[in-house]
Design a protein around this motif. Structure first.
Motif, mmCIF file in Angstrom:
data_model
loop_
_atom_site.group_PDB
_atom_site.id
_atom_site.type_symbol
_atom_site.label_atom_id
_atom_site.label_comp_id
_atom_site.label_asym_id
_atom_site.label_seq_id
_atom_site.Cartn_x
_atom_site.Cartn_y
_atom_site.Cartn_z
ATOM 1 N N TRP A 111 -50.199 -48.943 62.220
ATOM 2 C CA TRP A 111 -48.833 -49.225 62.521
ATOM 3 C C TRP A 111 -47.999 -48.915 61.614
ATOM 4 C CZ3 TRP A 111 -48.474 -51.158 67.230
ATOM 5 C CH2 TRP A 111 -47.279 -51.600 67.820
ATOM 6 N N GLY A 112 -48.156 -48.975 60.086
ATOM 7 C CA GLY A 112 -47.568 -48.737 59.045
ATOM 8 C C GLY A 112 -47.153 -47.367 59.157
ATOM 9 N N THR A 113 -48.187 -46.575 59.375
ATOM 10 C CA THR A 113 -48.181 -45.002 59.091
ATOM 11 C C THR A 113 -46.871 -44.669 60.500
ATOM 12 O OG1 THR A 113 -50.202 -44.852 58.304
ATOM 13 C CG2 THR A 113 -49.246 -42.889 59.466
ATOM 14 N N LEU A 114 -47.172 -45.124 61.627
ATOM 15 C CA LEU A 114 -46.226 -44.845 62.768
ATOM 16 C C LEU A 114 -44.752 -45.307 62.311
ATOM 17 C CD1 LEU A 114 -45.938 -44.171 65.502
ATOM 18 C CD2 LEU A 114 -46.205 -46.135 66.404
ATOM 19 N N ALA A 115 -44.473 -46.349 61.689
ATOM 20 C CA ALA A 115 -43.229 -46.734 61.030
ATOM 21 C C ALA A 115 -42.886 -45.936 60.135
ATOM 22 C CB ALA A 115 -43.311 -48.311 60.566
ATOM 23 N N GLY A 175 -32.973 -44.044 58.618
ATOM 24 C CA GLY A 175 -34.447 -44.533 58.473
ATOM 25 C C GLY A 175 -35.009 -45.823 57.965
ATOM 26 N N ARG A 176 -34.303 -46.505 57.083
ATOM 27 C CA ARG A 176 -34.730 -47.847 57.022
ATOM 28 C C ARG A 176 -34.546 -48.574 57.904
ATOM 29 N NH1 ARG A 176 -30.747 -51.852 53.751
ATOM 30 N NH2 ARG A 176 -29.574 -50.452 55.329
ATOM 31 N N ASN A 177 -33.481 -48.590 58.763
ATOM 32 C CA ASN A 177 -33.567 -49.592 59.925
ATOM 33 C C ASN A 177 -34.505 -49.034 60.945
ATOM 34 O OD1 ASN A 177 -31.358 -50.816 58.865
ATOM 35 N ND2 ASN A 177 -29.779 -49.582 60.047
ATOM 36 N N TRP A 178 -34.945 -47.823 61.233
ATOM 37 C CA TRP A 178 -35.770 -47.629 62.145
ATOM 38 C C TRP A 178 -37.476 -47.852 61.908
ATOM 39 C CZ3 TRP A 178 -35.671 -46.522 67.195
ATOM 40 C CH2 TRP A 178 -34.499 -46.187 67.794
ATOM 41 N N PHE A 179 -37.594 -47.725 60.198
ATOM 42 C CA PHE A 179 -38.835 -48.433 59.769
ATOM 43 C C PHE A 179 -38.988 -49.563 60.151
ATOM 44 C CE2 PHE A 179 -41.020 -50.344 56.344
ATOM 45 C CZ PHE A 179 -42.207 -49.622 56.290
ATOM 46 N N LEU A 180 -37.961 -50.480 59.978
ATOM 47 C CA LEU A 180 -38.122 -52.084 60.153
ATOM 48 C C LEU A 180 -38.402 -52.173 61.690
ATOM 49 C CD1 LEU A 180 -35.607 -53.492 57.471
ATOM 50 C CD2 LEU A 180 -38.014 -53.419 57.390
ATOM 51 N N SER A 199 -39.462 -50.367 63.883
ATOM 52 C CA SER A 199 -40.781 -49.735 64.194
ATOM 53 C C SER A 199 -42.100 -50.436 63.913
ATOM 54 C CB SER A 199 -41.136 -48.419 63.673
ATOM 55 O OG SER A 199 -40.219 -47.608 64.251
ATOM 56 N N LEU A 200 -41.919 -51.548 62.777
ATOM 57 C CA LEU A 200 -42.697 -52.577 62.459
ATOM 58 C C LEU A 200 -42.834 -53.497 63.539
ATOM 59 C CD1 LEU A 200 -42.153 -53.211 58.864
ATOM 60 C CD2 LEU A 200 -44.037 -51.814 59.542
ATOM 61 N N PHE A 201 -41.992 -53.693 64.284
ATOM 62 C CA PHE A 201 -41.902 -54.777 65.451
ATOM 63 C C PHE A 201 -42.027 -54.071 67.035
ATOM 64 C CE2 PHE A 201 -39.226 -56.802 62.212
ATOM 65 C CZ PHE A 201 -40.020 -58.034 61.939
ATOM 66 N N MET A 202 -41.570 -52.738 67.107
ATOM 67 C CA MET A 202 -41.715 -52.426 68.275
ATOM 68 C C MET A 202 -42.777 -51.238 68.500
ATOM 69 S SD MET A 202 -37.652 -52.134 69.365
ATOM 70 C CE MET A 202 -38.315 -51.396 70.952
ATOM 71 N N ILE A 258 -42.716 -48.047 71.065
ATOM 72 C CA ILE A 258 -41.611 -48.139 71.912
ATOM 73 C C ILE A 258 -40.562 -47.578 71.021
ATOM 74 C CG2 ILE A 258 -40.226 -49.668 73.294
ATOM 75 C CD1 ILE A 258 -42.791 -51.368 73.732
ATOM 76 N N ALA A 259 -40.397 -47.891 69.831
ATOM 77 C CA ALA A 259 -39.341 -47.260 68.997
ATOM 78 C C ALA A 259 -39.562 -45.730 68.826
ATOM 79 C CB ALA A 259 -39.670 -48.011 67.466
ATOM 80 N N THR A 260 -40.805 -45.110 68.771
ATOM 81 C CA THR A 260 -41.003 -43.760 68.878
ATOM 82 C C THR A 260 -40.472 -43.314 70.218
ATOM 83 O OG1 THR A 260 -43.082 -44.191 67.512
ATOM 84 C CG2 THR A 260 -42.621 -42.056 68.513
ATOM 85 N N LEU A 261 -40.809 -43.672 71.168
ATOM 86 C CA LEU A 261 -40.156 -43.184 72.287
ATOM 87 C C LEU A 261 -38.714 -43.136 72.309
ATOM 88 C CD1 LEU A 261 -40.602 -42.312 75.491
ATOM 89 C CD2 LEU A 261 -40.030 -44.639 76.100
#
Length: 50
Positions: free
Chosen positions: A8-12, A26-31, A33-36, A39-42
């Protein structure tokens, strides 16, 4: 169970790199992605560059 968190962390991190490539924070999307997760990748892949 630890492998799940590592994946999950690697995906983020990957999502943060993808977001920066599309001129997004990148920082906002990292955070986000930790929750989503995937779906965030999509969202990152589907949305156009800024």
């Amino acid at each position: 169970m630890d492998h799940f968190y590592v994946g999950w962390g690697t995906l983020a991190l990957i999502n943060a790199g993808l977001a920066q490539g599309k001129n997004r924070s990148g920082r906002n999307w990292f955070l986000l992605s930790l929750f989503m997760g995937p779906i965030a990748t999509l969202f990152i892949v589907v949305w156009d560059k800024k």
